[in-house]
Write a protein that holds these residues in place. Structure first.
Motif, PDB file in Angstrom:
ATOM      1  N   SER A   1      -5.768   9.874  -2.700  1.00 21.38           N
ATOM      2  CA  SER A   1      -6.585  10.467  -1.570  1.00 21.38           C
ATOM      3  C   SER A   1      -5.757  11.299  -0.560  1.00 21.38           C
ATOM      4  O   SER A   1      -6.131  12.328  -0.018  1.00 21.38           O
ATOM      5  CB  SER A   1      -6.997   9.290  -0.789  1.00 21.38           C
ATOM      6  OG  SER A   1      -8.261   8.811  -1.393  1.00 21.38           O
TER       7      SER A   1
ATOM      8  N   THR B   1      -3.049   5.480  -4.476  1.00 19.63           N
ATOM      9  CA  THR B   1      -4.130   6.398  -4.331  1.00 19.63           C
ATOM     10  C   THR B   1      -3.880   7.813  -4.544  1.00 19.63           C
ATOM     11  O   THR B   1      -2.785   8.200  -4.218  1.00 19.63           O
ATOM     12  CB  THR B   1      -4.755   6.312  -2.909  1.00 19.63           C
ATOM     13  OG1 THR B   1      -6.168   6.981  -2.737  1.00 19.63           O
ATOM     14  CG2 THR B   1      -4.024   6.561  -1.628  1.00 19.63           C
TER      15      THR B   1
ATOM     16  N   ASP C   1       0.898  -1.119  -0.033  1.00 16.37           N
ATOM     17  CA  ASP C   1      -0.044   0.135  -0.035  1.00 16.37           C
ATOM     18  C   ASP C   1       0.971   1.168   0.019  1.00 16.37           C
ATOM     19  O   ASP C   1       1.750   1.571   0.821  1.00 16.37           O
ATOM     20  CB  ASP C   1      -0.841  -0.052   1.353  1.00 16.37           C
ATOM     21  CG  ASP C   1      -1.956   1.107   1.368  1.00 16.37           C
ATOM     22  OD1 ASP C   1      -1.734   2.186   0.771  1.00 16.37           O
ATOM     23  OD2 ASP C   1      -2.733   0.882   2.271  1.00 16.37           O
TER      24      ASP C   1
HETATM   25  N1  PMP Z   1      -4.164   2.790   3.223  1.00 15.31           N
HETATM   26  C1  PMP Z   1      -3.982   3.572   3.903  1.00 15.31           C
HETATM   27  C2  PMP Z   1      -2.828   3.144   4.629  1.00 15.31           C
HETATM   28  C3  PMP Z   1      -4.504   4.642   4.495  1.00 15.31           C
HETATM   29  O1  PMP Z   1      -4.113   5.699   5.465  1.00 15.31           O
HETATM   30  C4  PMP Z   1      -5.783   4.787   3.641  1.00 15.31           C
HETATM   31  C5  PMP Z   1      -6.609   6.053   3.998  1.00 15.31           C
HETATM   32  N2  PMP Z   1      -6.824   6.379   5.479  1.00 15.31           N
HETATM   33  C6  PMP Z   1      -6.246   4.261   2.751  1.00 15.31           C
HETATM   34  C7  PMP Z   1      -5.532   3.061   2.359  1.00 15.31           C
HETATM   35  C8  PMP Z   1      -7.616   4.514   2.089  1.00 15.31           C
HETATM   36  O2  PMP Z   1      -7.290   5.409   1.133  1.00 15.31           O
HETATM   37  P1  PMP Z   1      -8.386   5.708   0.048  1.00 15.31           P
HETATM   38  O3  PMP Z   1      -9.052   7.095   0.478  1.00 15.31           O
HETATM   39  O4  PMP Z   1      -7.561   5.746  -1.287  1.00 15.31           O
HETATM   40  O5  PMP Z   1      -9.440   4.695  -0.066  1.00 15.31           O
END
Ligand code: PMP
Length: 347
Positions: A193, A191, A162
């Motif tokens: 995000s 991501t 990840d």
């Molecule tokens: N992986 C990790 C380590 C995260 O911190 C987060 C978000 N808090 C995610 C995945 C999920 O992110 P997304 O908004 O892309 O679903």
């Protein structure tokens, strides 16, 4: 996630007297609001495919952009292998649906990954000989790099990697993606995000080639496809916005916020032990004291500060209390005050 924690946090989110250090929220002031508004308006007006159904794997344009960013970091991936997902979260779910079995996650990991894996039919464990989940670059909740690259490359099992915070190391060093060196067993997850905007709900999964069809089948069965509109808007946005400059600004801003919270915690509660974050959004505080997580959250909320209780990040229960405090969406003044309030509870 414990529904009682969610309920307490939801209720507190509406209170002006509570400083929010829960949830990994990017800073509001870093969201590219104007550029995104324009990109959304442009693609809505001009691109039919922005409003139409699309293929489950996502648009060619966006997959091309993801592949080019990975190539710049040394990972040359055929865009055909990329599946655009509804955030990294969906990529975690799909990986576990296909892999099943047990996934090793270490002492503590991203709480919603534990939820995604277990709800998808996998088991999680601290340690295990088979599949492993790692958060490369900066771990969540620990805020530091926990990946031992050589050890992982010497292992043989599937690796769910990840990269949610990989571009947000304060030293500016974005690691070489592990998929570059173990493409036959890495499930690469990314991501936008944390760097662009979580509200777009765009992430991606690059499963090992032999699992591509099964992963795509899971994606299609889950939601047919990731939103055409946000995929088109993002693809437009990245042609108009200097993404690397945005990420550089974000790194600097988060470095400042991390220092503000870290220094304030050292001043207000010198006995607390935590590692200085190397990047990302949060500080992980292990109190070493036994107690009830939920009661601790209640006491924090009474003191006017919201955090994430540590038990949700544990694959196996531990008796001692930890908390994750996210500095990412608070101002330096709020962080200083939050540290004083936390010190009253934890001191
Ligand atoms: N992986 C990790 C380590 C995260 O911190 C987060 C978000 N808090 C995610 C995945 C999920 O992110 P997304 O908004 O892309 O679903």
């Amino acid at each position: 996630m414990d529904p009682r924690v969610v309920e307490l946090q939801k209720e507190a989110a509406g209170r002006d007297d509570v400083i929010g250090l829960a949830g990994g929220l990017p800073a509001d002031e870093l969201l590219p609001r104007d550029a995104l508004a324009k990109a959304l308006a442009d693609v809505t007006a001009s691109r039919d495919d922005a409003l139409q159904y699309g293929w489950p794997e996502g648009t060619e344009q966006l997959r091309g952009w993801i592949a080019s960013r990975l190539a710049a970091r040394g990972a040359h991936v055929d865009p055909e292998r990329i599946i655009v997902t509804a955030g990294a979260q969906q990529a975690l779910t799909i990986s576990a649906r296909v892999l099943r079995g047990t996934i090793a996650v270490g002492d503590a990991t991203y709480a919603a990954a534990i939820d995604a894996f277990t709800r998808a039919g996998a088991k999680v464990a601290r340690d295990h000989g088979g599949a492993r989940y790692v958060i490369h670059g900066v771990a969540n909740p620990q805020g530091v790099e926990l990946v031992d690259r050589a050890a992982l490359l010497a292992s043989t099992g599937p690796l769910i990697v990840d990269e949610a915070y990989a571009e947000l190391r304060f030293d500016g060093h974005t690691p070489r993606p592990l998929i570059a060196d173990a493409p036959d067993r890495v499930w690469h997850i990314g991501t936008i995000s944390k760097t662009i905007a979580p509200g777009l709900r765009i992430g991606w999964l690059i499963p090992p080639a032999k699992h591509h069809a099964a992963a795509l089948d899971q994606k299609a069965a889950a939601d047919l496809q990731t939103s055409s509109l946000t995929q088109a808007a993002l693809a437009r946005l990245v042609t108009q916005l200097d993404v690397d400059a945005l990420i550089a600004r974000a790194r600097a801003a988060y470095r400042e916020k991390a220092a503000a919270l870290g220094e304030a915690l050292h001043r207000a509660a010198p006995q607390l032990r935590f590692r200085e974050p190397e990047g990302g959004f949060s500080i992980w505080i292990e109190t070493g004291r036994e107690g009830d997580d939920l009661a601790l959250l209640r006491r924090c909320l009474d003191a006017g500060v919201m955090v994430d209780p540590g038990s949700a990040f544990r694959p196996e229960p531990v008796p001692t209390i930890a908390i994750r405090a996210s500095y990412s969406n608070a101002t330096p003044d709020q962080l200083a005050e939050a540290a004083r309030r936390l010190a009253r509870v934890l001191g």
